[in-house]
Scaffold this motif. Structure first.
Motif, PDB file in Angstrom:
ATOM      1  N   VAL A   1     117.693 147.916 110.230  1.00  0.00           N
ATOM      2  CA  VAL A   1     118.038 146.757 109.411  1.00  0.00           C
ATOM      3  C   VAL A   1     116.782 146.128 108.831  1.00  0.00           C
ATOM      4  O   VAL A   1     116.765 145.695 107.668  1.00  0.00           O
ATOM      5  N   HIS A   2     115.712 146.077 109.602  1.00  0.00           N
ATOM      6  CA  HIS A   2     114.448 145.566 109.087  1.00  0.00           C
ATOM      7  C   HIS A   2     113.938 146.442 107.942  1.00  0.00           C
ATOM      8  O   HIS A   2     113.444 145.946 106.932  1.00  0.00           O
ATOM      9  N   LEU A   3     114.062 147.752 108.102  1.00  0.00           N
ATOM     10  CA  LEU A   3     113.665 148.657 107.025  1.00  0.00           C
ATOM     11  C   LEU A   3     114.527 148.444 105.788  1.00  0.00           C
ATOM     12  O   LEU A   3     114.028 148.441 104.653  1.00  0.00           O
TER      13      LEU A   3
ATOM     14  N   HIS B   1     113.214 147.215 102.112  1.00  0.00           N
ATOM     15  CA  HIS B   1     113.406 148.067 100.937  1.00  0.00           C
ATOM     16  C   HIS B   1     114.212 147.342  99.853  1.00  0.00           C
ATOM     17  O   HIS B   1     113.849 147.383  98.668  1.00  0.00           O
ATOM     18  N   THR B   2     115.294 146.692 100.225  1.00  0.00           N
ATOM     19  CA  THR B   2     116.192 146.103  99.236  1.00  0.00           C
ATOM     20  C   THR B   2     115.739 144.731  98.755  1.00  0.00           C
ATOM     21  O   THR B   2     115.977 144.369  97.599  1.00  0.00           O
ATOM     22  N   GLU B   3     115.104 143.954  99.621  1.00  0.00           N
ATOM     23  CA  GLU B   3     114.749 142.584  99.249  1.00  0.00           C
ATOM     24  C   GLU B   3     113.276 142.442  98.857  1.00  0.00           C
ATOM     25  O   GLU B   3     112.953 141.703  97.941  1.00  0.00           O
ATOM     26  N   LYS B   4     112.406 143.152  99.553  1.00  0.00           N
ATOM     27  CA  LYS B   4     110.985 143.076  99.222  1.00  0.00           C
ATOM     28  C   LYS B   4     110.539 144.157  98.246  1.00  0.00           C
ATOM     29  O   LYS B   4     109.423 144.105  97.730  1.00  0.00           O
TER      30      LYS B   4
ATOM     31  N   VAL C   1     118.309 153.578 105.942  1.00  0.00           N
ATOM     32  CA  VAL C   1     118.696 152.633 104.898  1.00  0.00           C
ATOM     33  C   VAL C   1     120.140 152.864 104.466  1.00  0.00           C
ATOM     34  O   VAL C   1     120.934 151.924 104.307  1.00  0.00           O
ATOM     35  N   ARG C   2     120.521 154.130 104.288  1.00  0.00           N
ATOM     36  CA  ARG C   2     121.894 154.432 103.886  1.00  0.00           C
ATOM     37  C   ARG C   2     122.886 154.074 104.989  1.00  0.00           C
ATOM     38  O   ARG C   2     124.009 153.630 104.701  1.00  0.00           O
ATOM     39  N   LYS C   3     122.494 154.250 106.229  1.00  0.00           N
ATOM     40  CA  LYS C   3     123.365 153.890 107.349  1.00  0.00           C
ATOM     41  C   LYS C   3     123.670 152.398 107.330  1.00  0.00           C
ATOM     42  O   LYS C   3     124.818 151.979 107.530  1.00  0.00           O
ATOM     43  N   THR C   4     122.648 151.583 107.101  1.00  0.00           N
ATOM     44  CA  THR C   4     122.858 150.139 107.055  1.00  0.00           C
ATOM     45  C   THR C   4     123.703 149.741 105.847  1.00  0.00           C
ATOM     46  O   THR C   4     124.579 148.871 105.945  1.00  0.00           O
ATOM     47  N   GLU C   5     123.458 150.384 104.696  1.00  0.00           N
ATOM     48  CA  GLU C   5     124.237 150.070 103.498  1.00  0.00           C
ATOM     49  C   GLU C   5     125.714 150.383 103.715  1.00  0.00           C
ATOM     50  O   GLU C   5     126.597 149.631 103.257  1.00  0.00           O
TER      51      GLU C   5
ATOM     52  N   GLY D   1     119.035 138.501 103.473  1.00  0.00           N
ATOM     53  CA  GLY D   1     118.321 138.907 102.270  1.00  0.00           C
ATOM     54  C   GLY D   1     117.829 137.726 101.476  1.00  0.00           C
ATOM     55  O   GLY D   1     116.694 137.729 100.964  1.00  0.00           O
ATOM     56  N   ALA D   2     118.664 136.693 101.380  1.00  0.00           N
ATOM     57  CA  ALA D   2     118.225 135.479 100.687  1.00  0.00           C
ATOM     58  C   ALA D   2     117.072 134.819 101.426  1.00  0.00           C
ATOM     59  O   ALA D   2     116.134 134.292 100.813  1.00  0.00           O
ATOM     60  N   GLY D   3     117.118 134.846 102.754  1.00  0.00           N
ATOM     61  CA  GLY D   3     116.030 134.276 103.532  1.00  0.00           C
ATOM     62  C   GLY D   3     114.724 135.036 103.358  1.00  0.00           C
ATOM     63  O   GLY D   3     113.644 134.452 103.329  1.00  0.00           O
ATOM     64  N   VAL D   4     114.832 136.367 103.232  1.00  0.00           N
ATOM     65  CA  VAL D   4     113.631 137.174 103.003  1.00  0.00           C
ATOM     66  C   VAL D   4     113.031 136.874 101.640  1.00  0.00           C
ATOM     67  O   VAL D   4     111.817 136.728 101.480  1.00  0.00           O
ATOM     68  N   ARG D   5     113.886 136.761 100.629  1.00  0.00           N
ATOM     69  CA  ARG D   5     113.389 136.474  99.280  1.00  0.00           C
ATOM     70  C   ARG D   5     112.728 135.100  99.203  1.00  0.00           C
ATOM     71  O   ARG D   5     111.742 134.915  98.481  1.00  0.00           O
TER      72      ARG D   5
END
Length: 365
Positions: free
Chosen positions: A22-24, A28-31, A53-57, A73-77
């Motif tokens: 999930v961290h990965l 990848h998606t947010e950063k 990444v695909r597993k989490t998606e 994701g919003a928190g990461v951004r």
């Protein structure tokens, strides 16, 4: 509190409970970090990161998982969530605000005919159980953010269609609850969290290209143990370890923790055998440490029943939670033979437990 969920739980408190994939995924998606860059940092092939990444998606089909990843994701951004595991995975599990809610909800879902109900737009999830007259009774309530973590970990599953979702507890959830209860009991009796390395060998305290240290780091909070990884089904394939073997492994780990075997020097088959022949495992009736000594005796009986070869690999995987590749190298085993030997050891262990009374559950509940 700007970096908190609607229930007041901080984003970093939630991140403690999420697996590495999930961290990965968030990096990848947010950063915008590339797959190849993440693979270089971890020292693995790019296809490994891509699968994670695909597993989490794919998990985002569950509305709880989708809501959790969207909020994180919003928190990461916004810079409110820290994805550096070194900064937020070293705290004690019981000091984390998520843990009390997690244990209370999981224990409630162990009840007969219990179901968790999550309504869209409601910040509180409810665990209900049907009474004999048909009317539901409330067993527990908890923040939806905690339930989202449980769904992402695979501890609950169910009907996710419509505005009201109903979830049931999975086998992974029962294993996770047993582990948390054993950890709570261990802390209550003064068990040190940092365990001594198996057979005096140092663990790998870093990830990727970092050098090995002489101290073994703790397993990340909520991360899967090697046994649970082998006990998960992969797509249409059956799990490598059947549920009864996983239960046997968790029972051995529970007795190892409750008996404080790590801090007592019982880290190898020889030491367990020597303690069993002496007075180290004798139980004195009415003594305050009866429960600890009972667990230590059960652990000694199980390891002795396995013998030195199978007992060593069972202790390394179930108790010290060492990776299979490390065990194969440390024990000079052929590559990819450790899993088979572990399954043999757990089969013997399960038969041993079938022959003894299973009356140890009251020690942790």
């Amino acid at each position: 509190m700007q970096n908190a969920t609607p229930s007041g739980i901080e984003h970093n408190s939630v991140l403690r409970w999420l697996p590495d994939e999930v961290h990965l995924y968030l990096k990848h998606t947010e950063k915008g970090t590339s797959i190849r860059s993440l693979a270089r940092d971890m020292g693995v092939h790019a296809s490994t990161v891509m699968r994670q990444v695909r597993k989490t998606e794919a998990r985002r089909d569950d509305p709880l998982v989708d809501a959790l990843l969207t909020r994180l994701g919003a928190g990461v951004r916004d810079g409110q969530a820290d994805l550096d595991p070194a900064d937020h995975r070293q705290d004690d599990t019981m000091e984390d605000p998520v843990s009390p809610h997690m244990m209370r909800l999981l224990r409630a879902m162990m009840k007969d005919r219990a179901v968790m109900v999550v309504s869209q737009g409601v910040d509180t999830a409810v665990v209900l159980a049907a009474r004999d007259d048909g009317d539901p009774v409330t067993l527990a309530k908890g923040p939806t953010e905690v339930v989202e973590v449980m769904a992402l970990r695979g501890w609950i599953e169910g009907n996710t269609q419509g505005r009201i979702c109903r979830y049931h507890m999975t086998a992974e959830g029962r294993v996770a609850l047993n582990r948390m209860l054993a950890q709570a009991e261990s802390r209550a009796t003064g068990f040190a969290e940092a365990q001594t390395p198996f057979m005096g060998l140092a663990g790998d305290g870093t990830r990727g290209k970092a050098a090995r240290s002489t101290q073994r780091t703790r397993r990340p909070i909520g991360a899967d143990s090697p046994v649970r990884v082998l006990g998960r089904a992969k797509g249409a394939q059956k799990p490598y370890l059947s549920p009864d073997l996983v239960r046997a492994a968790e029972r051995l780990h529970r007795d190892f923790a409750l008996g404080q075997c790590a801090v007592s020097g019982l880290n190898s088959w020889d030491r367990v055998q020597a303690a069993g022949q002496g007075q180290g495992l004798a139980v004195r009736a009415g003594h305050p440490s009866d429960r600890k000594l009972d667990a230590r005796r059960r652990f000694s009986d199980a390891i002795t029943a396995l013998g030195p070869e199978l007992g060593q690999i069972a202790m390394a995987v179930c108790c010290h939670e060492r990776g299979m590749e490390r065990i194969e190298a440390d024990m000079a085993m052929p590559a990819r033979s450790g899993k088979y030997l572990l399954r043999v050891a757990l089969s013997y262990l399960a038969r041993h437990y079938d022959q003894v009374a299973g009356d140890d559950h009251d020690l942790i509940y």
